[in-house]
Write an enzyme that holds these catalytic residues in place. Structure first.
Site, PDB file in Angstrom:
ATOM      1  N   THR A  46     -19.594  10.682 -14.544  1.00 38.24           N
ATOM      2  CA  THR A  46     -20.204  10.671 -15.879  1.00 38.24           C
ATOM      3  C   THR A  46     -21.655  10.198 -15.823  1.00 38.24           C
ATOM      4  O   THR A  46     -22.042   9.440 -14.938  1.00 38.24           O
ATOM      5  CB  THR A  46     -19.400   9.773 -16.832  1.00 38.24           C
ATOM      6  OG1 THR A  46     -19.298   8.455 -16.285  1.00 38.24           O
ATOM      7  CG2 THR A  46     -18.002  10.332 -17.055  1.00 38.24           C
ATOM      8  N   ASP A  51     -20.163  20.138 -17.287  1.00 37.76           N
ATOM      9  CA  ASP A  51     -21.195  20.302 -18.303  1.00 37.76           C
ATOM     10  C   ASP A  51     -22.522  19.982 -17.627  1.00 37.76           C
ATOM     11  O   ASP A  51     -22.757  18.836 -17.224  1.00 37.76           O
ATOM     12  CB  ASP A  51     -20.952  19.370 -19.491  1.00 37.76           C
ATOM     13  CG  ASP A  51     -19.830  19.864 -20.372  1.00 37.76           C
ATOM     14  OD1 ASP A  51     -19.722  21.085 -20.547  1.00 37.76           O
ATOM     15  OD2 ASP A  51     -19.051  19.037 -20.885  1.00 37.76           O
ATOM     16  N   CYS A 102     -27.940  16.541 -23.828  1.00 38.85           N
ATOM     17  CA  CYS A 102     -27.868  17.901 -23.284  1.00 38.85           C
ATOM     18  C   CYS A 102     -27.844  18.975 -24.360  1.00 38.85           C
ATOM     19  O   CYS A 102     -28.126  20.139 -24.070  1.00 38.85           O
ATOM     20  CB  CYS A 102     -26.659  18.038 -22.361  1.00 38.85           C
ATOM     21  SG  CYS A 102     -25.069  17.752 -23.171  1.00 38.85           S
ATOM     22  N   GLU A 157     -34.373  22.226 -18.718  1.00 44.17           N
ATOM     23  CA  GLU A 157     -34.008  21.143 -19.626  1.00 44.17           C
ATOM     24  C   GLU A 157     -34.998  19.989 -19.471  1.00 44.17           C
ATOM     25  O   GLU A 157     -35.231  19.497 -18.372  1.00 44.17           O
ATOM     26  CB  GLU A 157     -32.592  20.658 -19.304  1.00 44.17           C
ATOM     27  CG  GLU A 157     -32.102  19.559 -20.221  1.00 44.17           C
ATOM     28  CD  GLU A 157     -30.678  19.137 -19.891  1.00 44.17           C
ATOM     29  OE1 GLU A 157     -29.838  19.136 -20.802  1.00 44.17           O
ATOM     30  OE2 GLU A 157     -30.411  18.812 -18.711  1.00 44.17           O
TER      31      GLU A 157
END
Length: 470
Positions: free
Chosen positions: A145, A243, A277, A371
């Site tokens: 994570t 993800d 995100c 991103e």
């Protein structure tokens, strides 16, 4: 060996967890090395047996009780998120509420999604058979994570995994692992056997060893695309759920409620200092309203207060590290060198980077293609709806998108044509409800999260077929 037991003691070697705003030491955690992985796997195998043996009502009651206890101690959890991740207090409080909801949803899933009847007699030659399938645990899952949602993203891994009867080796970000440790301690206090979740804090070599381990049946990863590719190369024959990031577009049509669109897009772009995100990164604005939108948006962005996340009036706290803030600064500098126009922001002090708005951005620049994961947003004018769709779909990374319009046909056309895992109509890309499927298209993700959907990823069907003779 449950490494989470070591985490709040000063052990050697250890990792210091630093407050992103003032650099103070929030806590220390064990720096677990790759040589410890066999012990972690041994504990994980034991935990998988223990969790699979828990009846569904017991898994549900553990998750429900942990949720209630976290809700009771919400202020302490929120303060810890502020201290280790730099979120503002109001943002941290919202994350705690979402974590509580995620665990409650997971408790419901443990009791609901157990399988289905199989209609064998629907097919010629199987009339004498009756049966069903159940959903069985995969076994041992490794969950990795990030730092940006250090509590709720952990809950999104652990809740569905426990509901499905799995054990988890959890590797939280070494930058913000304390919320994860606190969450696990609340699960254990609620009755979860200690071996079911093992927290292993450490660096990249630990992660590589866990990912490569043959006993692990699934990797659930939230983080960057480059790391995701490395995991895919290393994992071998394991289930992968990832993800990996986004570059979220929001289309603003000329017929929309302009004030509502501006308010929502400011929040969507700058929430959590842009370290999000599904945060809005590219605003595609219809030419007839471009100047009006730009003026209102820039005015609101300039009014955002940057600084101490504990102060009630702070809108944007620090980025997680000075390096992260410098990376944002460098990305904007590159765009400016390529001809972009700075409308506001681009001021860094330590880890803090102010709300930054650009226009006239070259589409070959990193800030357009990749991103940003920073409080930076690009404004782009368009003339036609088809042009807006093409612009929205340019980058390789696609998690969420949004559109503001009062025309239902336009909204539904956007929902069909935008390449993304979710299209938010009259919302920014930043909206997420923890029960909905969450993921992306193209290189945005593999698989889906959201409690029900993660539960299905973390379980497998097992068919039972009874041939009724005579």
């Amino acid at each position: 060996m449950n490494v989470s037991r070591l985490a709040l003691a000063v052990v050697e070697p250890h990792i210091e967890v630093l407050n992103p705003f003032d650099g103070s030491i929030v806590g220390t955690v064990a720096d677990v090395c790759a040589s410890e992985v066999p012990h972690l796997l041994e504990t994980g195998r034991s935990g998988a047996r223990a969790c699979a043996a828990l009846p569904r009502h017991r898994r549900a009651s553990i998750l429900e009780q942990a949720a209630l206890n976290i809700e009771r101690d919400a202020k302490a959890f929120a303060r810890l998120i502020v201290d280790e991740a730099g979120k503002t207090l109001k943002q941290a409080e919202k994350e705690v509420k979402r974590c509580v909801n995620t665990l409650k949803l997971s408790a419901e899933e443990a009791k609901r999604n157990a399988g289905e009847i199989v209609p064998f007699d629907a097919y010629e030659g199987a009339e004498s058979r009756q049966g069903w399938f159940t959903r069985e645990p995969l076994g041992l899952i490794v969950a990795i994570t990030p730092y940006n949602d250090p509590l709720n993203l952990v809950a999104h891994k652990l809740g569905p995994a426990i509901a499905g009867g799995n054990a988890v080796i959890l590797k939280p970000s070494e930058l913000a692992p304390l919320s994860a440790l606190k969450l696990v301690s609340y699960l254990v206090a609620a009755g979860l056997p200690e071996t079911v979740v093992t927290v292993a804090t450490g660096g990249a070599e630990l992660g590589k060893a866990l990912v490569a381990a043959r006993d692990v049946r699934m990797i659930s990863f939230t983080g960057g695309f480059v790391t995701g590719e490395q995991i895919a190369r290393t994992a071998g024959l394991k289930k992968l759920a990832m993800d990996l990031g986004g570059n979220a577009p929001v289309i603003v049509m000329g017929d929309c409620n302009l004030d509502a669109a501006v308010d929502s897009c400011v929040s969507g772009a700058f929430w959590a200092a842009g370290q999000n995100c599904i945060g809005t990164q590219r605003l595609l604005i219809h030419a007839p309203i471009y100047e009006a939108f730009r003026e209102r948006f820039v005015n609101q962005a300039q009014a955002l207060v940057v600084g101490n996340p504990l102060l009630a009036n702070t809108d944007i706290g620090p980025m997680i590290t000075q390096q992260a803030a410098q990376n944002a600064e460098q990305m904007v500098n590159e765009a400016l060198q390529q001809g972009a126009t700075l409308l506001c922001g681009h001021r860094r002090q330590g880890n803090c980077y102010g709300a930054t708005v650009l226009e006239n951005v070259d589409h070959s620049s990193r800030i357009w293609r990749n991103e940003a994961f920073a409080p930076v947003v690009v404004l782009q004018v368009f003339e036609t709806f088809d042009e807006a769709i093409a612009l929205a779909n340019e980058p390789e990374y696609a998690l969420h998108a949004g559109i503001f319009t009062n025309d239902l046909s336009t909204a539904m056309s956007a929902a069909r044509r935008i390449e993304a895992g979710g299209v938010m109509i009259n919302d920014s890309s930043d909206f997420r409800f923890d029960a909905m499927p969450f993921g992306g298209s193209k290189y945005g993700s593999l698989g889906r999260e959201g409690v029900r959907f993660a539960y299905e990823e973390m379980t497998q069907p097992k068919v039972v077929c009874l041939n009724v003779l005579g």
